[in-house]
Design an enzyme around this catalytic site. Sequence first.
Site, PDB file in Angstrom:
ATOM      1  N   TYR A   1       0.852  -1.179   0.000  1.00 46.58           N
ATOM      2  CA  TYR A   1       0.000   0.000   0.000  1.00 46.58           C
ATOM      3  C   TYR A   1       0.887   1.228   0.000  1.00 46.58           C
ATOM      4  CZ  TYR A   1      -3.856  -2.928   1.653  1.00 46.58           C
ATOM      5  OH  TYR A   1      -4.809  -3.896   1.772  1.00 46.58           O
TER       6      TYR A   1
ATOM      7  N   HIS B   1      -6.818   1.108  -2.030  1.00 43.50           N
ATOM      8  CA  HIS B   1      -6.458  -0.292  -2.217  1.00 43.50           C
ATOM      9  C   HIS B   1      -4.978  -0.413  -2.525  1.00 43.50           C
ATOM     10  CE1 HIS B   1     -10.444  -1.830  -1.936  1.00 43.50           C
ATOM     11  NE2 HIS B   1     -10.883  -0.978  -2.825  1.00 43.50           N
TER      12      HIS B   1
ATOM     13  N   LYS C   1      -4.256  -5.053  -9.223  1.00 41.34           N
ATOM     14  CA  LYS C   1      -2.932  -4.926  -8.629  1.00 41.34           C
ATOM     15  C   LYS C   1      -1.906  -5.309  -9.680  1.00 41.34           C
ATOM     16  CE  LYS C   1      -4.777  -6.261  -4.233  1.00 41.34           C
ATOM     17  NZ  LYS C   1      -5.282  -4.928  -3.890  1.00 41.34           N
TER      18      LYS C   1
END
EC number: 4.6.1.16
Lengths: 122, 341
Positions: free
Chosen positions: B251, B259, B300
């Site tokens: 993060y 997120h 991601k």
Amino acid sequence: MEKNPLYSNIKEYCDKYPSKAYNIFQTYIDLYIVKKWKDIKFIDLKNLKTIAFEINNNSEENEKSIVIPVNINETWSIKILNETFQDLGNFSSIIYAILSPDSAIVYYRISKGIVPPLKLKN
Amino acid sequence: MLIRNESISNETIKLENNLDVPACVIISNKKSIKNCWNNGFYGKGNLSRSEPDWTERILKDIIQKNSGHQTIINCLRNNPKQVNTMNVNKDSYRFLNKLNNTSITFKISKSINYNKQLLVEIQSLGLSLIQDLFSIIFNPYKFFNYIKNICENLIIKKVKQKCIKSSDLLNMEYLQLDLVEAFFLKYALNCISIKNKNKEMSIDNCWNKFRKDINNPADLFILKYVAYHYYRSQGWIVKEGLKYGVDYVLYQKGPAFSHSEFAISIIPVLEDQDNLNYINKLPTVHEINCTNRVCNQVLKKLVFCYIIIPKNINLDSADCLKMYKIYEVRLKRWNPDKTRN
């Protein structure tokens, strides 16, 4: 861990399998407090050396489910899975509670053979 | 369990599960939990998804279940003194009585939504100010909400008083630190002290106790710790990545803000000049595709972190960690159709 008010419910199981005490405890409080399944029964799995939980899930067709806590580093094999299914008797699927070291739990359902998706009662 | 209640430079934390390798490190003191969480998002509440706020969530639930007209009316009936003393002018009662006796009817606009029964109750308790009276006439909905807020605050106060008396609610949740996180706080930042059965553990104790196999330079604890230390020291907030099929997620500011952007998967390699000597089997192309697919779905970016393990290393103290090297590879799917122009 011992200070938790719910520890007394599972103290005997944690003492019986001390190396799995953390797994049993964390899964139990996750099911009881977070997921709010109050009706939990305990099943002793001697060959896996742990305790399985039997829960009543009213939203699914087969109401009862079995949850087995496992470590992220445990190895599984088809042989062990078969033995577990045999020991448990008439359950067609088991839920594995995979515990991560930071207390997150990921649940996976393993069924015997190919099964259609679970039907939910409306 | 002994927790010293000071700033993060002196937290005392208990070790869980004393057999072989302990499972985790636990912080139960509320102040320490806040310190650990607010100063870098270390740890995870064992009954929550990230921040240990189970008690607050339960109270919120109770309040939601307890709000509603009937409860508000009951609340007003049972606590007239408390509600009366909030912003009420006693002279206004006489005015209200006069109005009631003269039976003047007020025109209330039909477009305003209000609950007639509740308003009648409020009036019958003689609660209104002259100002309140005007709001009932011109904006009954606003007045209704005002009274509702007073009652909700009363309910919260009562519930909190009941709960905080019983220490059960407070002892239910704690902050759980991964062994890797705890070792980082101890070894790299030196801002906590870890106790096992009330005996304080030194860095060397922790170094020996946290590893499963003390003779293996590729022990999982060491590999995970090297990656954790590497990313933390660059300022990333590092959290467990089990839910996304990877080792860690990074993060930029913290789980409370956004997120995570990156997913890290660790691949250990033994250092060898001649050929690459992988510890485990390398993930197959198929597996890499699967992991990448999962990461794409949760937005991601996948990074493979190769940890190069030095040969012939002395594992006696944690200083050997300096010899480990890291090499990163970022994986991104390339779509020939979309990138043609």
